[in-house]
Design an enzyme around this catalytic site. Structure first.
Site, PDB file in Angstrom:
ATOM      1  N   PHE A 189      11.812  15.585   0.983  1.00 39.91           N
ATOM      2  CA  PHE A 189      12.461  15.170   2.123  1.00 39.91           C
ATOM      3  C   PHE A 189      11.811  16.126   3.228  1.00 39.91           C
ATOM      4  CE2 PHE A 189      15.519  15.682   5.489  1.00 39.91           C
ATOM      5  CZ  PHE A 189      15.355  14.114   5.929  1.00 39.91           C
ATOM      6  N   GLU A 210       1.903   3.268   7.127  1.00 32.57           N
ATOM      7  CA  GLU A 210       2.919   4.204   7.473  1.00 32.57           C
ATOM      8  C   GLU A 210       2.703   5.702   6.857  1.00 32.57           C
ATOM      9  OE1 GLU A 210       6.571   1.317   8.827  1.00 32.57           O
ATOM     10  OE2 GLU A 210       6.888   2.658   7.114  1.00 32.57           O
ATOM     11  N   GLU A 232       4.109   4.205   3.111  1.00 31.30           N
ATOM     12  CA  GLU A 232       3.937   2.896   2.693  1.00 31.30           C
ATOM     13  C   GLU A 232       3.172   1.976   3.448  1.00 31.30           C
ATOM     14  OE1 GLU A 232       8.253   2.005   3.050  1.00 31.30           O
ATOM     15  OE2 GLU A 232       7.539   0.258   4.256  1.00 31.30           O
ATOM     16  N   ARG A 249       2.319  -7.215   6.945  1.00 33.89           N
ATOM     17  CA  ARG A 249       2.624  -8.118   7.972  1.00 33.89           C
ATOM     18  C   ARG A 249       2.299  -7.800   9.300  1.00 33.89           C
ATOM     19  NH1 ARG A 249       7.294  -5.179   7.042  1.00 33.89           N
ATOM     20  NH2 ARG A 249       7.745  -3.949   8.819  1.00 33.89           N
ATOM     21  N   ARG A 309      13.198  -1.428  21.710  1.00 38.69           N
ATOM     22  CA  ARG A 309      13.920  -2.686  21.184  1.00 38.69           C
ATOM     23  C   ARG A 309      15.181  -2.750  21.766  1.00 38.69           C
ATOM     24  NH1 ARG A 309      12.726  -3.069  14.883  1.00 38.69           N
ATOM     25  NH2 ARG A 309      10.483  -1.856  15.046  1.00 38.69           N
TER      26      ARG A 309
END
Lengths: 186, 459
Positions: free
Chosen positions: B202, B275, B289, B293, B339
């Site tokens: 982490f 990513e 990852e 899409r 967003r």
């Protein structure tokens, strides 16, 4: 009064119970449903103001209904915004006392168990609630469509092997005896 | 391969976005809708709609058989899955292939392999990309404890089938391992039907930087630059921008090249996003990852490159070669996206569906709004809470930030609660203004914003 719940079938009572549970877990204060001949309001707090039912309630009902059983006009139950006036919707709203059997899934409708066989039902046929009136195929998977009510078939609205959308009216049934799904107790 | 009619298997703003791309390309549109979306904006814009199931997404937008059946029944040559729902379903991509429908996206195997995060890590390592120290499949908490001792704490527990932050846990104390392992695998099982977990180191001072790539069926692969998506709440992105601020040009180039290396060696086809996590203290980056899409935040890339990504997806899907070489991709200026969600931040970002009684979006040069909402629309309770993406462009980051602040101030919505005020607070925060972002900034901002709101109310 004491027999109010006799008016409702076991499935309907079950559906209402699930609605209460769904509402309880949601962030909504109440929900209001109008079905043919029945108006139902469930809430946690103050009674709703008129015309404020903002959310479609069709889904929780159809989601809890048994897949084969088409719960009357539940799918076209009132939502806040009127659905687009398609021909299908217009015919679903027919006010002649008949009950529409609608497609519970999208797919190809078959009126016969196999191409050479006789159709499941024809106009004038007597059906029981659990009678199969057709099949809907989605990718080789056949779903039986039940009449959902006892009565006489008055109209078949789709052709054999026609592609149908979810909620499309397949046929109409004139309920026998006391009408709209009222389950008479002895 | 000709694409003259496409079935759009999605809803909301991305359905509108895909319809617009189709209109520009002269492709007919068929929109698959649920019962709750029959009268949506996308339904009005589409050439025709087809109702595939009830409001519940499980029986409509997540039902790949219904979606493919709808494509075949409407004689659609292609299917665009958008993002979310079935966008990364290898079953859908395969069913399309089996039924002669072009899936606008990568090959079923590519979706399957990248969808398994453990396999994706192995692939990335094979092609020489840096990956975080960590594990492969972890089967018990005891094994997790062993690995924890080896790679050191804190570490991140993740679901192999993961996405959207579900099944993710940060472990800071080895004694918490058992409890964390149980709850993470339970979450993963509930969300993905697969409770396989893996561990990664982490990174506390981290930034989320991702690279947009495009690959065609001839093996050409280019990148369209990176996006910084560090502003997240519970691993859900809130603000995205391109290019990434405050990183050295050397690091920027290394990250972009790493993404291209992976996509090219892998033979990746169509639009994808690689990513990375950037360790700001060490100045290093690691592969996280690959998303197979179109992504929610794709507009910021479009704004700084002038390339319509959804249109390019269709061109690639119908077998055309990429229309530009890497050297022909020109980056210009800075773009930011906020967003806007129908949520109430003051109450733990509780969803706020309902009837929109006022909808007055900002307008003006270099302001773009991707939305499916309008005055009189009822935001249904069944789906995602995102109601709009507000995107602005500026010649530099400072100009873009100022434009975003004014645009948020001019965005007036009534009837539902929105995150507009929270976004304004986040974008105007000194740490964001100066580009000092990391993945914890939003969590730190929430208490500050609530305090500011309360003091304003009592004043």
């Amino acid at each position: 009064m004491s027999n109010t719940f006799d008016l409702l079938s076991k499935t309907e009572v079950h559906q209402i119970t699930s609605l209460v549970k769904t509402l309880d877990e949601s962030t909504f204060d109440y929900l209001q449903i109008e079905l043919s001949g029945m108006k139902l309001t469930i809430g946690k707090g103050n009674a709703p103001m008129n015309g404020m039912a903002a959310v479609s309630v069709a889904a929780p009902i159809s989601a809890t209904a048994a897949p084969i059983m088409a719960p009357r006009e539940v799918i076209s139950a009132p939502v806040a915004i009127a659905p687009p006036p398609t021909a299908k919707q217009a015919s679903a709203a027919k006010d002649d006392g008949t009950i529409a059997v609608v497609a519970t899934t999208m797919g190809r409708f078959y009126s016969k168990p196999e191409p050479s066989a006789a159709p499941f039902v024809t106009v004038g046929a007597k059906v029981d609630a659990d009678s199969t009136v057709g099949l809907i195929e989605v990718m080789k998977l056949f779903n039986a469509v039940g009449a959902g009510i006892r009565g006489i078939v008055t109209e078949i609205c789709v052709e054999d092997a026609q592609f149908v959308e979810y909620g499309q009216v397949l046929l109409r049934i004139q309920p026998s005896e006391a009408g709209s799904g009222t389950a008479k107790k002895k | 391969m000709n694409v003259s009619r496409v079935l759009i298997a999605n809803r909301g703003e991305i359905a509108v976005r895909i319809i617009r791309a189709c209109q520009a390309l002269g492709i007919e549109t068929v929109l698959a809708v649920s019962d709750a979306d029959r009268d949506s904006l996308a339904a009005r814009l589409a050439g025709r709609t087809i109702c595939i199931g009830p409001a519940s997404a499980t029986d409509s937008y997540l039902n790949y058989k219904a979606v493919v059946t709808a494509a075949v029944a409407t004689q659609s040559d292609a299917l665009h899955p958008g993002y979310g729902f079935l966008a990364e379903s290898p079953e859908l991509a395969q069913a399309c292939a089996d039924n002669g429908v072009i899936f606008v996206g990568p090959k079923p195997d590519q979706i399957r392999q990248m969808g398994n995060k453990i396999q994706a890590r192995i692939l990335a390592r094979q092609y020489g990309l840096p990956t975080l120290p960590g594990s492969e499949k972890v089967t018990s908490y005891k094994e997790a404890v062993e690995i924890g001792k080896r790679i050191g704490l804190p570490l991140m527990m993740k679901a192999a089938a993961g996405g959207g932050g579900r099944g993710m846990k940060v472990v800071t104390d080895i004694n918490d391992m058992q409890q964390m392992f149980t709850s993470a695998s339970g979450e993963a099982r509930a969300a993905f039907g697969d409770d396989t977990l893996y561990l990664e180191r982490f990174i506390s001072n981290a930034r989320h930087i991702e690279v947009q790539v495009l690959g065609d069926s001839f093996g050409n692969v280019i990148h369209l630059g990176e996006r910084d998506c560090s502003l997240q709440r519970r691993h859900q992105k809130l603000v995205e921008e391109a290019p990434a601020p405050n990183i050295s040009e050397k690091l920027r180039e290394e990250i972009r090249q790493a993404a291209v290396t992976l996509a090219r060696n892998y033979g990746y086809e169509n639009a994808g996003t690689v990513e990375f996590i950037v360790d700001q203290d060490a100045g290093t980056f690691f592969f996280l990852e690959m998303n197979t899409r179109i992504q929610v935040e794709h507009p910021v890339t479009e704004m700084i490159t002038g390339i319509d990504l959804v249109q390019e997806q269709f061109r690639i899907a119908r077998g055309e070669a990429l229309r530009f070489a890497q050297s022909e991709v020109i980056f210009r200026g800075h773009a930011i996206e906020c967003r806007i969600n129908a949520e109430l931040p003051q109450q733990g970002f509780r969803p706020s569906p309902g009837l929109i009684t006022e909808w007055l979006p900002p307008q003006g040069p270099n302001i773009r709004l991707d939305t499916h909402c309008y005055k009189g629309y009822t935001v249904p309770m069944f789906y995602d809470s995102m109601v709009a993406k507000l995107i602005v462009y500026g010649t530099d980051r400072g100009e873009a930030v100022q434009r975003m602040l004014r645009a948020l101030e001019q965005f007036s919505v009534e009837g539902i609660d929105t995150t507009i005020a929270f976004q304004h607070f986040a974008v105007s925060h000194p740490d964001f203004m100066t580009g000092r972002v990391n993945t914890h900034l939003v969590e730190n901002l929430i208490p500050q914003m609530l305090a500011a709101m309360n003091s304003r109310q009592s004043a």
